[in-house]
Motif scaffolding. Structure first.
Motif, PDB file in Angstrom:
ATOM      1  N   TYR A  66       1.364  -1.024  -0.383  1.00 59.01           N
ATOM      2  CA  TYR A  66       0.404  -0.063  -0.612  1.00 59.01           C
ATOM      3  C   TYR A  66       0.956   1.156  -0.216  1.00 59.01           C
TER       4      TYR A  66
ATOM      5  N   PHE B 214      -9.090  -7.821   7.874  1.00 59.31           N
ATOM      6  CA  PHE B 214      -7.939  -7.323   8.717  1.00 59.31           C
ATOM      7  C   PHE B 214      -8.600  -6.991  10.181  1.00 59.31           C
TER       8      PHE B 214
ATOM      9  N   ILE C 297      -9.912   4.529   5.649  1.00 58.48           N
ATOM     10  CA  ILE C 297     -10.035   3.031   6.367  1.00 58.48           C
ATOM     11  C   ILE C 297     -10.749   3.689   8.478  1.00 58.48           C
TER      12      ILE C 297
ATOM     13  N   CYS D 227     -15.658   3.575   6.239  1.00 59.01           N
ATOM     14  CA  CYS D 227     -14.313   3.354   4.850  1.00 59.01           C
ATOM     15  C   CYS D 227     -14.852   5.095   4.228  1.00 59.01           C
TER      16      CYS D 227
ATOM     17  N   ASN E 146      -5.918   3.702  -3.567  1.00 57.49           N
ATOM     18  CA  ASN E 146      -7.017   2.525  -3.980  1.00 57.49           C
ATOM     19  C   ASN E 146      -6.267   2.656  -5.084  1.00 57.49           C
TER      20      ASN E 146
ATOM     21  N   SER F   9      -4.010  -7.058   4.290  1.00 56.42           N
ATOM     22  CA  SER F   9      -5.289  -5.953   4.444  1.00 56.42           C
ATOM     23  C   SER F   9      -5.072  -7.035   6.219  1.00 56.42           C
TER      24      SER F   9
ATOM     25  N   PHE G 123     -11.299  -3.723   2.123  1.00 57.72           N
ATOM     26  CA  PHE G 123     -10.412  -2.896   2.955  1.00 57.72           C
ATOM     27  C   PHE G 123     -11.117  -3.519   4.839  1.00 57.72           C
TER      28      PHE G 123
ATOM     29  N   HIS H 162     -14.220  -1.328  -3.469  1.00 56.16           N
ATOM     30  CA  HIS H 162     -13.362  -0.857  -2.438  1.00 56.16           C
ATOM     31  C   HIS H 162     -12.658  -1.013  -1.547  1.00 56.16           C
TER      32      HIS H 162
ATOM     33  N   ILE I  48      -6.070  -4.689  -2.161  1.00 57.43           N
ATOM     34  CA  ILE I  48      -6.518  -5.044  -1.792  1.00 57.43           C
ATOM     35  C   ILE I  48      -6.839  -6.111  -0.672  1.00 57.43           C
TER      36      ILE I  48
END
Length: 202
Positions: free
Chosen positions: A10, A110, A172, A91, A47, A64, A105, A101, A60
């Motif tokens: 990322y 996550f 996020i 988000c 993104n 995560s 995440f 998208h 993505i």
């Protein structure tokens, strides 16, 4: 412009932290116990699917869990001696992305490292999100981390980020609270009962 990775795969442009302490309710009645502390940790992340459609969202999802561990590290650093009783996540997706998208995440892989860092969490993490420009307001729902139906802990934390999300970003956010609403009086399951039941089952 190609933006280089600076955390796993990322590109994270910015981290945000918001803390507020409520000492009295809306009528001015002082807290029934400790003040209510709410904490938000958020990141503005480029993104990888901005401006294009893809059946796979692996760019993505794949890393995560590492992102979750970083959120966990940050909340532990902020907690101090406080115990956290509630959580929620959300988000904000920039205009070149899909709402999907943002949700990519926020999956369980996550959230699980965050659960572990705050002493576990038996209840699902309430979630919200939307698309928007910088400064878009996001209301993140909160609920008790071990029992969804603790009414005193139904709450909302309102956040905005003046410079995010850019069109090609997703913000996020993970939100936490140290207790339920001040002077909650709607009955139902009590947080103390949940804690006692968990202690007896341990």
């Amino acid at each position: 412009m190609n933006k280089p990775a600076n955390f796993e795969s990322y590109h994270i442009r910015k981290w945000y932290t918001q803390i507020d302490d409520t000492l009295a309710n809306e009528t001015g009645r002082l807290a029934d116990g400790a003040p209510l502390r709410k904490i938000v940790i958020a990141a503005a992340i480029v993104n990888p699917y901005a401006g294009r459609y893809s059946e796979s969202l692996d760019l993505i999802v794949e890393h995560s869990p590492a992102l979750g561990h970083e959120f966990a590290r940050r909340i532990v650093a902020l907690m101090g001696d406080d115990a956290l009783e509630s959580y929620g996540k959300g988000c904000l997706v920039g205009s070149e992305g899909e709402y999907e998208h943002g949700n990519a995440f926020l999956t369980a892989i996550f959230a699980d490292p965050v659960r572990e860092a705050i002493g576990g969490g038996k209840a699902w993490v309430p979630s919200t999100g939307k698309r928007g420009a910088p400064g878009t307001v996001l209301d993140i729902p909160l609920a008790h981390k071990d029992e969804l139906y603790v009414r005193s802990h139904y709450d909302t934390l309102t956040v905005l980020f003046p410079d995010a999300p850019n069109a090609d970003e997703v913000v996020i956010a993970f939100a936490f609270a140290t207790r339920g609403r001040l002077h909650a009086r709607l009955g139902g399951i009590k947080a103390a009962d949940v804690a006692a039941a968990m202690a007896s089952a341990a």
